[in-house]
Design a protein around this motif. Structure first.
Motif, PDB file in Angstrom:
ATOM      1  N   THR A  39       0.817  -1.224   0.000  1.00 52.62           N
ATOM      2  CA  THR A  39       0.000   0.000   0.000  1.00 52.62           C
ATOM      3  C   THR A  39       0.846   1.267   0.000  1.00 52.62           C
ATOM      4  N   LYS A  40       2.163   1.103  -0.027  1.00 51.90           N
ATOM      5  CA  LYS A  40       3.034   2.282  -0.114  1.00 51.90           C
ATOM      6  C   LYS A  40       3.261   2.712  -1.561  1.00 51.90           C
ATOM      7  N   ARG A  41       2.788   1.886  -2.507  1.00 52.68           N
ATOM      8  CA  ARG A  41       2.888   2.277  -3.910  1.00 52.68           C
ATOM      9  C   ARG A  41       2.091   3.548  -4.147  1.00 52.68           C
ATOM     10  N   LYS A  42       2.489   4.267  -5.163  1.00 54.09           N
ATOM     11  CA  LYS A  42       1.870   5.564  -5.451  1.00 54.09           C
ATOM     12  C   LYS A  42       0.446   5.387  -5.962  1.00 54.09           C
ATOM     13  N   VAL A  43      -0.498   6.135  -5.378  1.00 58.79           N
ATOM     14  CA  VAL A  43      -1.874   6.169  -5.857  1.00 58.79           C
ATOM     15  C   VAL A  43      -2.013   7.336  -6.824  1.00 58.79           C
ATOM     16  N   VAL A  44      -2.342   7.034  -8.083  1.00 57.28           N
ATOM     17  CA  VAL A  44      -2.427   8.081  -9.102  1.00 57.28           C
ATOM     18  C   VAL A  44      -3.873   8.408  -9.483  1.00 57.28           C
ATOM     19  N   GLN A  45      -4.814   7.584  -8.991  1.00 61.56           N
ATOM     20  CA  GLN A  45      -6.214   7.793  -9.377  1.00 61.56           C
ATOM     21  C   GLN A  45      -7.116   7.163  -8.310  1.00 61.56           C
ATOM     22  N   MET A  46      -8.204   7.858  -7.979  1.00 64.16           N
ATOM     23  CA  MET A  46      -9.220   7.286  -7.094  1.00 64.16           C
ATOM     24  C   MET A  46     -10.581   7.785  -7.550  1.00 64.16           C
ATOM     25  N   HIS A  47     -11.530   6.857  -7.589  1.00 60.28           N
ATOM     26  CA  HIS A  47     -12.866   7.195  -8.097  1.00 60.28           C
ATOM     27  C   HIS A  47     -13.936   6.613  -7.193  1.00 60.28           C
ATOM     28  N   PHE A  48     -14.897   7.449  -6.808  1.00 61.01           N
ATOM     29  CA  PHE A  48     -16.091   6.990  -6.101  1.00 61.01           C
ATOM     30  C   PHE A  48     -17.221   6.863  -7.111  1.00 61.01           C
ATOM     31  N   GLY A  49     -17.753   5.647  -7.281  1.00 63.25           N
ATOM     32  CA  GLY A  49     -18.859   5.431  -8.203  1.00 63.25           C
ATOM     33  C   GLY A  49     -20.035   4.797  -7.502  1.00 63.25           C
ATOM     34  N   GLY A  50     -21.114   4.614  -8.252  1.00 61.39           N
ATOM     35  CA  GLY A  50     -22.305   4.094  -7.604  1.00 61.39           C
ATOM     36  C   GLY A  50     -23.261   3.428  -8.571  1.00 61.39           C
ATOM     37  N   GLY A  51     -24.512   3.396  -8.100  1.00 65.54           N
ATOM     38  CA  GLY A  51     -25.162   4.076  -7.007  1.00 65.54           C
ATOM     39  C   GLY A  51     -24.997   5.595  -7.026  1.00 65.54           C
ATOM     40  N   THR A  52     -25.219   6.127  -5.842  1.00 62.47           N
ATOM     41  CA  THR A  52     -25.129   7.567  -5.611  1.00 62.47           C
ATOM     42  C   THR A  52     -24.168   7.812  -4.459  1.00 62.47           C
ATOM     43  N   PRO A  53     -22.881   8.069  -4.735  1.00 64.46           N
ATOM     44  CA  PRO A  53     -21.930   8.284  -3.647  1.00 64.46           C
ATOM     45  C   PRO A  53     -22.375   9.360  -2.651  1.00 64.46           C
ATOM     46  N   THR A  54     -22.999  10.435  -3.152  1.00 65.56           N
ATOM     47  CA  THR A  54     -23.419  11.494  -2.234  1.00 65.56           C
ATOM     48  C   THR A  54     -24.779  11.208  -1.595  1.00 65.56           C
ATOM     49  N   PHE A  55     -25.269   9.969  -1.721  1.00 66.23           N
ATOM     50  CA  PHE A  55     -26.366   9.506  -0.886  1.00 66.23           C
ATOM     51  C   PHE A  55     -25.836   9.249   0.523  1.00 66.23           C
ATOM     52  N   PHE A  56     -24.513   9.066   0.630  1.00 65.84           N
ATOM     53  CA  PHE A  56     -23.843   8.996   1.925  1.00 65.84           C
ATOM     54  C   PHE A  56     -23.664  10.414   2.467  1.00 65.84           C
ATOM     55  N   SER A  57     -23.753  10.565   3.757  1.00 67.43           N
ATOM     56  CA  SER A  57     -23.648  11.893   4.379  1.00 67.43           C
ATOM     57  C   SER A  57     -22.226  12.418   4.293  1.00 67.43           C
ATOM     58  N   ALA A  58     -22.078  13.695   4.564  1.00 70.24           N
ATOM     59  CA  ALA A  58     -20.754  14.313   4.565  1.00 70.24           C
ATOM     60  C   ALA A  58     -19.830  13.607   5.559  1.00 70.24           C
ATOM     61  N   LYS A  59     -20.348  13.283   6.738  1.00 70.53           N
ATOM     62  CA  LYS A  59     -19.533  12.618   7.757  1.00 70.53           C
ATOM     63  C   LYS A  59     -19.142  11.217   7.307  1.00 70.53           C
ATOM     64  N   GLN A  60     -20.056  10.511   6.676  1.00 71.38           N
ATOM     65  CA  GLN A  60     -19.742   9.168   6.189  1.00 71.38           C
ATOM     66  C   GLN A  60     -18.679   9.218   5.093  1.00 71.38           C
ATOM     67  N   LEU A  61     -18.798  10.176   4.192  1.00 67.20           N
ATOM     68  CA  LEU A  61     -17.785  10.332   3.141  1.00 67.20           C
ATOM     69  C   LEU A  61     -16.426  10.683   3.743  1.00 67.20           C
ATOM     70  N   GLU A  62     -16.443  11.563   4.716  1.00 68.66           N
ATOM     71  CA  GLU A  62     -15.183  11.954   5.364  1.00 68.66           C
ATOM     72  C   GLU A  62     -14.530  10.758   6.045  1.00 68.66           C
ATOM     73  N   ASN A  63     -15.320   9.962   6.747  1.00 65.52           N
ATOM     74  CA  ASN A  63     -14.773   8.786   7.425  1.00 65.52           C
ATOM     75  C   ASN A  63     -14.175   7.802   6.429  1.00 65.52           C
ATOM     76  N   LEU A  64     -14.839   7.634   5.291  1.00 62.25           N
ATOM     77  CA  LEU A  64     -14.315   6.730   4.262  1.00 62.25           C
ATOM     78  C   LEU A  64     -12.995   7.250   3.710  1.00 62.25           C
ATOM     79  N   ILE A  65     -12.939   8.527   3.405  1.00 60.11           N
ATOM     80  CA  ILE A  65     -11.711   9.110   2.844  1.00 60.11           C
ATOM     81  C   ILE A  65     -10.557   9.000   3.830  1.00 60.11           C
ATOM     82  N   LEU A  66     -10.834   9.292   5.103  1.00 59.66           N
ATOM     83  CA  LEU A  66      -9.794   9.182   6.125  1.00 59.66           C
ATOM     84  C   LEU A  66      -9.285   7.751   6.251  1.00 59.66           C
TER      85      LEU A  66
END
Length: 451
Positions: free
Chosen positions: A95-122
């Motif tokens: 997991t120390k390899r370089k991350v060059v791209q990240m995508h949230f797809g769905g469904g509806t990613p923003t059906f999740f609350s701001a706090k839920q999205l923040e927790n996932l990103i963290l």
């Protein structure tokens, strides 16, 4: 003028080639232990895809793997399992390899609350700590489900590409597809993102929906231009009611014919070109200063399950229900069923269900098909050098099939180039090089129509 009536003879069932071999070929011969070995051996940069599958209600055109729910506990439980899946990945891959791209797809990613999205990103960043400073971080958004707090979280975490689902602004079409979305609502959502400094905005449209015609879709395009997106994805509606029950709600007599769909696509190309956009790949348009257009000019555009990208060669790792990963030698897909997904993780295993290991022929044909699909161009000499083959001997039978499309291509000993009209038939042209299609009866309902 193109004769669109004549073009209808080319309308046949065929893949969209987000992969080769296509997902139809994924199976259980690819064993879990072999998949884990591949993951451990990967050394390339990383592209992450997270599938957030929930929606409040069904859009009848949708072909995605979606779960309809209004229950908050369903989303919370899903996040718990995503976090567990990430912990399992941490013990398997570097997991120390370089991350060059990240995508949230769905469904509806923003059906999740701001706090839920923040927790996932963290959580993601606690596992994958080496994000490239120029990494592409993108999220799909249904404008009906976006608030200021969610926009803040995306901006604060350096998301730099947002894709808004629009489909069509015509009220009759919106009512039929069960997605009422006024122009002002979409405009407000885009403004919400832009005022936070997220510069790259994509708008998704679909042609081929019920009651669409050239006149109605041209009005939608005029409204879209007012939004000034940086990119547009204009997808050909894939009508597959044998796979998606929600599509059975449509009266097929209301679907536009292939010649009408082609006239819509041609109008899109002309109208958008006049307004500063260039056609990218099969169904995308971008402003002329966009990196996708620059990659197309250099024949370095790449196509994967996330669409068109400049991040060729990255190891795509799919996380979450039904997500697909791609390595140099394989494709791997997680379980589509939530109970099986959770059961695997509870048993301390990645939720891998099926996939395919690429043989040498797969790799050769993948290189050919993906180059044609992404760049409308194939460097024959490069293929011969990379795979140590005589292209014209290796593809003798395939090139005979290609003869049907000779009016749409330019070919010599060094390259194949698709002309302006041939772009409309790119799926058909790519199909000439697909070894698996020969095993599928054309009358079997596997793929959507190419036109």
């Amino acid at each position: 003028m193109r004769d669109y009536k004549a073009f209808t003879k080319y309308s046949k069932a065929g893949p969209r080639y987000t992969s080769y071999p296509t997902a139809v070929e994924f199976g259980t011969n690819f064993k879990y232990e072999e998949y884990i070995r591949f993951l451990k051996e990967q050394k390339q940069d990383i592209s992450l895809y997270f599938h957030l599958p929930f929606c409040r209600s069904a859009c009848y055109f949708c072909g995605c793997n979606v779960i309809y729910t209004a229950k908050e506990e369903s989303k919370e439980e899903y996040l718990i399992y995503l976090f567990k899946e990430l912990e399992l990945l941490k013990d398997i891959i570097d997991t120390k390899r370089k991350v060059v791209q990240m995508h949230f797809g769905g469904g509806t990613p923003t059906f999740f609350s701001a706090k839920q999205l923040e927790n996932l990103i963290l959580k993601i960043k606690s596992i994958f700590s080496n994000f490239d400073e120029n990494a592409e971080l993108s999220c799909e958004i249904d404008p009906r489900f976006l608030n200021e707090e969610q926009a803040d979280i995306l901006a604060q975490n350096h998301f730099n590409r947002i894709s808004f689902g629009v489909q069509d602004f015509d009220e009759r079409v919106q009512k039929e597809i069960h997605r009422i979305q006024p122009f002002e609502l979409t405009q407000n959502a885009i403004n919400m993102i832009r005022k936070r400094g997220i510069k790259s905005v994509n708008v998704d449209l679909i042609y081929g929906l019920p009651y669409q015609d050239l006149n109605s879709f041209s009005k939608t395009l005029e409204k879209v231009i007012m939004l000034n997106p940086d990119r547009l994805a204009i997808f050909n509606y894939a009508h597959v009611p044998w796979l998606k029950k929600n599509m059975r709600k449509f009266d097929e007599a209301t679907l536009p014919t292939p010649d009408i769909k082609l006239s819509i696509l041609e109008y899109c190309e002309k109208f958008l070109t006049q307004n500063g956009y260039k056609m990218i790949g099969m169904d995308h348009f971008a402003k002329s200063d966009d990196e996708l257009f620059k990659a197309l000019q250099n024949n370095t555009l790449h196509r994967n399950f996330q669409g068109y990208t400049t991040k060729k060669g990255a190891n795509l790792i799919g996380v979450g229900l039904t997500s697909i990963g791609e390595g140099e030698n394989y494709y791997a897909q997680n379980y589509k069923d939530m109970l099986n997904y959770q059961k695997a993780i509870d048993n301390k295993k990645l939720p891998f269900e099926k996939g395919i290991v690429l043989n040498e022929d797969d790799k050769i044909r993948k290189a050919v098909i993906m180059s044609l699909m992404a760049n409308f161009y194939l460097d024959i000499e490069m293929i011969e050098k990379e795979f140590n083959i005589d292209f014209f001997k290796y593809f003798k039978e395939d090139l005979a099939n290609l003869d049907e499309y000779k009016d749409f291509i330019q070919m010599d000993t060094k390259m194949i180039k698709i002309n302006e009209t041939g772009v409309l038939l790119i799926r058909n042209i790519a199909m000439c090089f697909d070894a698996y299609l020969k095993k599928i009866d054309e009358d079997k309902k596997v793929f959507s129509k190419t036109l």
